[in-house]
Design a protein around this motif. Sequence first.
Motif, PDB file in Angstrom:
ATOM      1  N   LYS A  10       0.822  -1.216   0.000  1.00 38.50           N
ATOM      2  CA  LYS A  10       0.000   0.000   0.000  1.00 38.50           C
ATOM      3  C   LYS A  10       0.851   1.258   0.000  1.00 38.50           C
ATOM      4  CE  LYS A  10      -3.726   2.262   2.575  1.00 38.50           C
ATOM      5  NZ  LYS A  10      -4.618   2.185   3.772  1.00 38.50           N
ATOM      6  N   SER A  48       1.747   1.743 -12.774  1.00 41.78           N
ATOM      7  CA  SER A  48       1.339   1.191 -11.486  1.00 41.78           C
ATOM      8  C   SER A  48       0.132   1.946 -10.924  1.00 41.78           C
ATOM      9  CB  SER A  48       2.506   1.241 -10.489  1.00 41.78           C
ATOM     10  OG  SER A  48       3.584   0.445 -10.930  1.00 41.78           O
ATOM     11  N   ILE A  52      -3.707   0.364 -10.280  1.00 43.08           N
ATOM     12  CA  ILE A  52      -4.408   0.445  -8.997  1.00 43.08           C
ATOM     13  C   ILE A  52      -5.805   1.035  -9.177  1.00 43.08           C
ATOM     14  CG2 ILE A  52      -4.414   1.595  -6.751  1.00 43.08           C
ATOM     15  CD1 ILE A  52      -1.357   1.352  -6.767  1.00 43.08           C
ATOM     16  N   GLN A  55      -8.103  -1.471 -11.015  1.00 42.37           N
ATOM     17  CA  GLN A  55      -8.599  -2.525 -10.140  1.00 42.37           C
ATOM     18  C   GLN A  55      -9.748  -2.025  -9.273  1.00 42.37           C
ATOM     19  OE1 GLN A  55      -4.853  -3.548  -8.269  1.00 42.37           O
ATOM     20  NE2 GLN A  55      -4.629  -5.388  -9.513  1.00 42.37           N
ATOM     21  N   GLU A  56      -9.623  -0.801  -8.764  1.00 41.62           N
ATOM     22  CA  GLU A  56     -10.708  -0.222  -7.969  1.00 41.62           C
ATOM     23  C   GLU A  56     -11.963  -0.042  -8.812  1.00 41.62           C
ATOM     24  OE1 GLU A  56      -9.153   3.398  -6.424  1.00 41.62           O
ATOM     25  OE2 GLU A  56      -7.804   2.424  -4.984  1.00 41.62           O
TER      26      GLU A  56
END
Length: 246
Positions: A10, A48, A52, A55-56
């Motif tokens: 994270k 990257s 992220i 994916q959300e």
Amino acid sequence: MIEIINILVKYLWITDFITLSIFAGIAFRKKENSSSFMTQGFIVVIISGVIIKYQELVNSFIDPSTNDNVANLWLGGFAFYDAVIIFILVAFYKSYVVNHQKVMKLAFTGLASLLMLNFIAVQYMPFLFDVEAVPYKLWIIMAFFFGVALFDGFAVFAIYKLHVFFNLPHGLIARMYILAFSVAALIQITGFCAKYFWHSKAFDYPYQIILASINIGTSFIAMLVAFLAVYQLVNNKNREGWVWKI
């Protein structure tokens, strides 16, 4: 164990940003672009971050039967997905197939057409003719795994093309991330196979551990190389070897 790893992943963006800042400072100091700065900045940090957010986005998908607005979003997503697949097929045809014999070209055109017709039938028939739909969760799984794999593949392609465009040799960081993104793409495809063909959750834990290990390992190595590059710059000594070629 997995909780600790997730916490580390994270906050990896902090490490990546520090590494990018170091490479940017060195590039500014030397007044020249470098393989590591270009890879870390234009590919790793940007791709990257996009992965992220992607994916959300996929995790927020809901059943298209919820209401008309949701159904329209699904239709728009299908149209975008089909456009991307058609673009890839056409690019592959122009790059590799067009130079082959007529039989090969006809075979590829026929198979590609059947593939797209199958996609379109499965996607749009439930909306147009009220036939039994492919479970929307399957589309979410496909979008998640294949979408991320596509981003990983694009990262590999972009690293290669950027180095060709700027006429730069592939440094240690670039080679490392080419390998990392390639392996990550294979892991994504394997994750889909485990979900779809084997209907198993046994791969979920190794999937998370392997991807997290790739992310943590590459960030750590990039940071180490950045510190070594600073050490080399401060001591004003040029050393031989891949580690010192940033």
